[in-house]
Design a protein around this motif. Structure first.
Motif, PDB file in Angstrom:
ATOM      1  N   ALA A   1       0.848  -1.198   0.000  1.00  0.00           N
ATOM      2  CA  ALA A   1       0.000   0.000   0.000  1.00  0.00           C
ATOM      3  C   ALA A   1       0.881   1.246   0.000  1.00  0.00           C
ATOM      4  N   ALA A   2       0.430   2.282  -0.668  1.00  0.00           N
ATOM      5  CA  ALA A   2       1.191   3.532  -0.717  1.00  0.00           C
ATOM      6  C   ALA A   2       1.170   4.184   0.666  1.00  0.00           C
ATOM      7  N   MET A   3       2.285   4.785   1.027  1.00  0.00           N
ATOM      8  CA  MET A   3       2.328   5.520   2.289  1.00  0.00           C
ATOM      9  C   MET A   3       1.411   6.732   2.174  1.00  0.00           C
ATOM     10  N   ASP A   4       0.721   7.057   3.246  1.00  0.00           N
ATOM     11  CA  ASP A   4      -0.081   8.281   3.250  1.00  0.00           C
ATOM     12  C   ASP A   4       0.822   9.429   3.697  1.00  0.00           C
ATOM     13  N   TYR A   5       1.533   9.990   2.716  1.00  0.00           N
ATOM     14  CA  TYR A   5       2.554  10.991   3.041  1.00  0.00           C
ATOM     15  C   TYR A   5       1.971  12.199   3.767  1.00  0.00           C
ATOM     16  N   ALA A   6       0.805  12.668   3.303  1.00  0.00           N
ATOM     17  CA  ALA A   6       0.221  13.868   3.917  1.00  0.00           C
ATOM     18  C   ALA A   6      -0.101  13.620   5.390  1.00  0.00           C
ATOM     19  N   ALA A   7      -0.650  12.434   5.694  1.00  0.00           N
ATOM     20  CA  ALA A   7      -0.997  12.121   7.088  1.00  0.00           C
ATOM     21  C   ALA A   7       0.260  12.026   7.953  1.00  0.00           C
ATOM     22  N   LEU A   8       1.323  11.430   7.408  1.00  0.00           N
ATOM     23  CA  LEU A   8       2.579  11.332   8.167  1.00  0.00           C
ATOM     24  C   LEU A   8       3.157  12.723   8.433  1.00  0.00           C
ATOM     25  N   ALA A   9       3.040  13.603   7.431  1.00  0.00           N
ATOM     26  CA  ALA A   9       3.549  14.971   7.592  1.00  0.00           C
ATOM     27  C   ALA A   9       2.748  15.718   8.655  1.00  0.00           C
ATOM     28  N   GLU A  10       1.428  15.569   8.619  1.00  0.00           N
ATOM     29  CA  GLU A  10       0.579  16.231   9.621  1.00  0.00           C
ATOM     30  C   GLU A  10       0.896  15.715  11.026  1.00  0.00           C
ATOM     31  N   ALA A  11       1.134  14.418  11.133  1.00  0.00           N
ATOM     32  CA  ALA A  11       1.459  13.836  12.440  1.00  0.00           C
ATOM     33  C   ALA A  11       2.779  14.391  12.967  1.00  0.00           C
ATOM     34  N   ALA A  12       3.756  14.567  12.070  1.00  0.00           N
ATOM     35  CA  ALA A  12       5.054  15.134  12.479  1.00  0.00           C
ATOM     36  C   ALA A  12       4.871  16.573  12.965  1.00  0.00           C
ATOM     37  N   ALA A  13       4.028  17.341  12.253  1.00  0.00           N
ATOM     38  CA  ALA A  13       3.756  18.721  12.668  1.00  0.00           C
ATOM     39  C   ALA A  13       3.069  18.737  14.036  1.00  0.00           C
ATOM     40  N   GLY A  14       2.128  17.806  14.240  1.00  0.00           N
ATOM     41  CA  GLY A  14       1.442  17.712  15.534  1.00  0.00           C
ATOM     42  C   GLY A  14       2.420  17.422  16.668  1.00  0.00           C
ATOM     43  N   LYS A  15       3.400  16.541  16.400  1.00  0.00           N
ATOM     44  CA  LYS A  15       4.420  16.254  17.411  1.00  0.00           C
ATOM     45  C   LYS A  15       5.234  17.500  17.735  1.00  0.00           C
ATOM     46  N   MET A  16       5.558  18.279  16.704  1.00  0.00           N
ATOM     47  CA  MET A  16       6.315  19.511  16.937  1.00  0.00           C
ATOM     48  C   MET A  16       5.536  20.465  17.837  1.00  0.00           C
ATOM     49  N   GLU A  17       4.233  20.553  17.606  1.00  0.00           N
ATOM     50  CA  GLU A  17       3.408  21.444  18.439  1.00  0.00           C
ATOM     51  C   GLU A  17       3.406  20.947  19.888  1.00  0.00           C
ATOM     52  N   LEU A  18       3.368  19.625  20.068  1.00  0.00           N
ATOM     53  CA  LEU A  18       3.432  19.073  21.428  1.00  0.00           C
ATOM     54  C   LEU A  18       4.769  19.387  22.086  1.00  0.00           C
ATOM     55  N   TYR A  19       5.849  19.178  21.353  1.00  0.00           N
ATOM     56  CA  TYR A  19       7.191  19.453  21.904  1.00  0.00           C
ATOM     57  C   TYR A  19       7.307  20.922  22.300  1.00  0.00           C
ATOM     58  N   ARG A  20       6.753  21.771  21.429  1.00  0.00           N
ATOM     59  CA  ARG A  20       6.874  23.206  21.689  1.00  0.00           C
ATOM     60  C   ARG A  20       6.191  23.581  23.008  1.00  0.00           C
ATOM     61  N   ARG A  21       5.103  22.874  23.308  1.00  0.00           N
ATOM     62  CA  ARG A  21       4.327  23.214  24.514  1.00  0.00           C
ATOM     63  C   ARG A  21       4.797  22.472  25.755  1.00  0.00           C
ATOM     64  N   ASP A  22       5.730  21.539  25.588  1.00  0.00           N
ATOM     65  CA  ASP A  22       6.092  20.655  26.705  1.00  0.00           C
ATOM     66  C   ASP A  22       7.476  20.992  27.244  1.00  0.00           C
TER      67      ASP A  22
END
Length: 212
Positions: A1-22
């Protein structure tokens, strides 16, 4: 199956937002005139995540111009850890799969590396710009024989405007990279703080040159 690149990118951005707040658990490990570097164990892999925090004497636009992950961008010119950067596939206006190669470093103990990442660029309402990335596989990027394949876990840079100071930008960055190969942990642990200090120092020079 093809990787869902957009979803992986959004998840990485979400992690960055968590790191920024933690703020918890970070230990200072390096400080220069340009950046304070801190570290904590990664939750993503058996290594560390590093945080760099500094203020660059330039507008967020100028800083973003120097760091944005685009084909033909300035990054390869000033960042000594980026030898080559190519966009392998544009997924959308703000998401792309990219391949980065790095030169040998650390007195040649670390041989050239290649990284394949999905990269997302995002702008927030307050003018903050984020570039976030994480490792992916891509059919156009089989491992190359003369490179060790490394893996970036969710990482990124925030260019944050400073209210009332249009010519200053807070640059908050997170790095968590498995360099691959068989490097001793001591080499890895001493490489990153110096490498991040160099990133801020070289960026500061590049921004000055851009403004000149």
């Amino acid at each position: 199956a093809a990787m869902d690149y957009a979803a992986l990118a959004e998840a990485a951005a979400g992690k960055m937002e968590l790191y920024r707040r933690d703020p918890s658990g970070w230990q200072g490990c390096r400080r220069t005139g340009e950046v304070a570097v801190s570290v904590r164990p990664s939750a993503e892999f058996a290594g560390n995540v590093y945080r760099g925090e500094g203020v660059v004497a330039a507008s967020p636009q100028a800083v973003w111009e120097c760091i944005k992950p685009v084909a033909g961008g300035l990054r390869t010119k000033w960042d000594e850890n980026v030898k080559d950067f190519e966009v392998v596939e544009a997924i959308s206006d703000n998401v792309s799969v990219c391949r980065t190669t790095t030169p040998s470093s650390f007195m040649r103990i670390i041989s050239p590396r290649e990284f394949v990442d999905v990269v997302l660029m995002k702008q927030y309402e307050d003018g903050t710009m984020l570039s976030a990335a994480t490792n992916v596989e891509h059919p156009l990027c089989p491992p190359q024989p003369n490179f060790v394949r490394g893996f970036n876990y969710p990482c990124g840079c925030f260019c944050i405007p400073m209210p009332g100071e249009p010519d200053r930008t807070q640059l908050l960055s997170f790095f968590q990279t498995d360099l691959g190969g068989c490097l001793p942990q001591t080499v890895v642990d001493s490489f990153f703080p110096g490498s991040i200090a160099g990133f801020y120092s070289n960026l500061t020079k590049a921004v000055k040159a851009l403004k000149a």
